[in-house]
Design a protein around this motif. Structure first.
Motif, PDB file in Angstrom:
ATOM      1  N   MET A   1      -3.549 -11.356  69.403  1.00  0.00           N
ATOM      2  CA  MET A   1      -3.283 -10.088  70.028  1.00  0.00           C
ATOM      3  C   MET A   1      -2.370 -10.314  71.238  1.00  0.00           C
ATOM      4  O   MET A   1      -2.543 -11.288  71.969  1.00  0.00           O
ATOM      5  CB  MET A   1      -4.573  -9.421  70.480  1.00  0.00           C
ATOM      6  CG  MET A   1      -4.295  -8.087  71.076  1.00  0.00           C
ATOM      7  SD  MET A   1      -5.663  -7.070  71.649  1.00  0.00           S
ATOM      8  CE  MET A   1      -7.054  -7.642  70.835  1.00  0.00           C
ATOM      9  N   THR A   5      -2.137  -4.951  75.460  1.00  0.00           N
ATOM     10  CA  THR A   5      -1.739  -3.908  74.507  1.00  0.00           C
ATOM     11  C   THR A   5      -2.931  -3.190  73.894  1.00  0.00           C
ATOM     12  O   THR A   5      -2.756  -2.182  73.225  1.00  0.00           O
ATOM     13  CB  THR A   5      -0.875  -4.478  73.359  1.00  0.00           C
ATOM     14  OG1 THR A   5      -1.646  -5.409  72.594  1.00  0.00           O
ATOM     15  CG2 THR A   5       0.374  -5.147  73.895  1.00  0.00           C
ATOM     16  N   MET A   6      -4.144  -3.703  74.099  1.00  0.00           N
ATOM     17  CA  MET A   6      -5.309  -3.110  73.442  1.00  0.00           C
ATOM     18  C   MET A   6      -5.766  -1.830  74.129  1.00  0.00           C
ATOM     19  O   MET A   6      -5.846  -1.755  75.348  1.00  0.00           O
ATOM     20  CB  MET A   6      -6.485  -4.083  73.400  1.00  0.00           C
ATOM     21  CG  MET A   6      -7.621  -3.541  72.550  1.00  0.00           C
ATOM     22  SD  MET A   6      -8.967  -4.686  72.275  1.00  0.00           S
ATOM     23  CE  MET A   6      -9.738  -4.701  73.871  1.00  0.00           C
ATOM     24  N   GLY A  24      -3.586  -1.886  69.162  1.00  0.00           N
ATOM     25  CA  GLY A  24      -2.914  -2.931  69.924  1.00  0.00           C
ATOM     26  C   GLY A  24      -1.720  -3.468  69.175  1.00  0.00           C
ATOM     27  O   GLY A  24      -1.270  -2.883  68.182  1.00  0.00           O
TER      28      GLY A  24
END
Length: 66
Positions: A1, A5-6, A24
């Motif tokens: 990940m 961005t999550m 994400g």
């Protein structure tokens, strides 16, 4: 990940959490000639459902691959 961005969106039914949506971005890597190389980038969305005491992935989308 990809860091930072999550996003998580909880889903409630009568004030009880029963699911959430996770969004994400993620990077893909491939192992080639003895080292890891970045292969691509994409966005993802996952629907998580509470099944008893366990969280289970119900739907997974990976899109906007570059």
């Amino acid at each position: 990940m990809v860091p930072n961005t999550m996003k998580v969106y909880p889903l409630y039914n009568k004030n009880v959490l029963y699911a959430f949506i996770q969004e994400g971005e993620h990077d893909f890597f491939e192992f080639f000639n003895g080292k890891w190389n970045k292969g691509g980038h994409a966005k993802f969305t996952i629907l998580w459902i509470l099944d008893g005491k366990d969280w289970k992935m119900k739907r997974v989308l990976s899109y906007d691959h570059q």
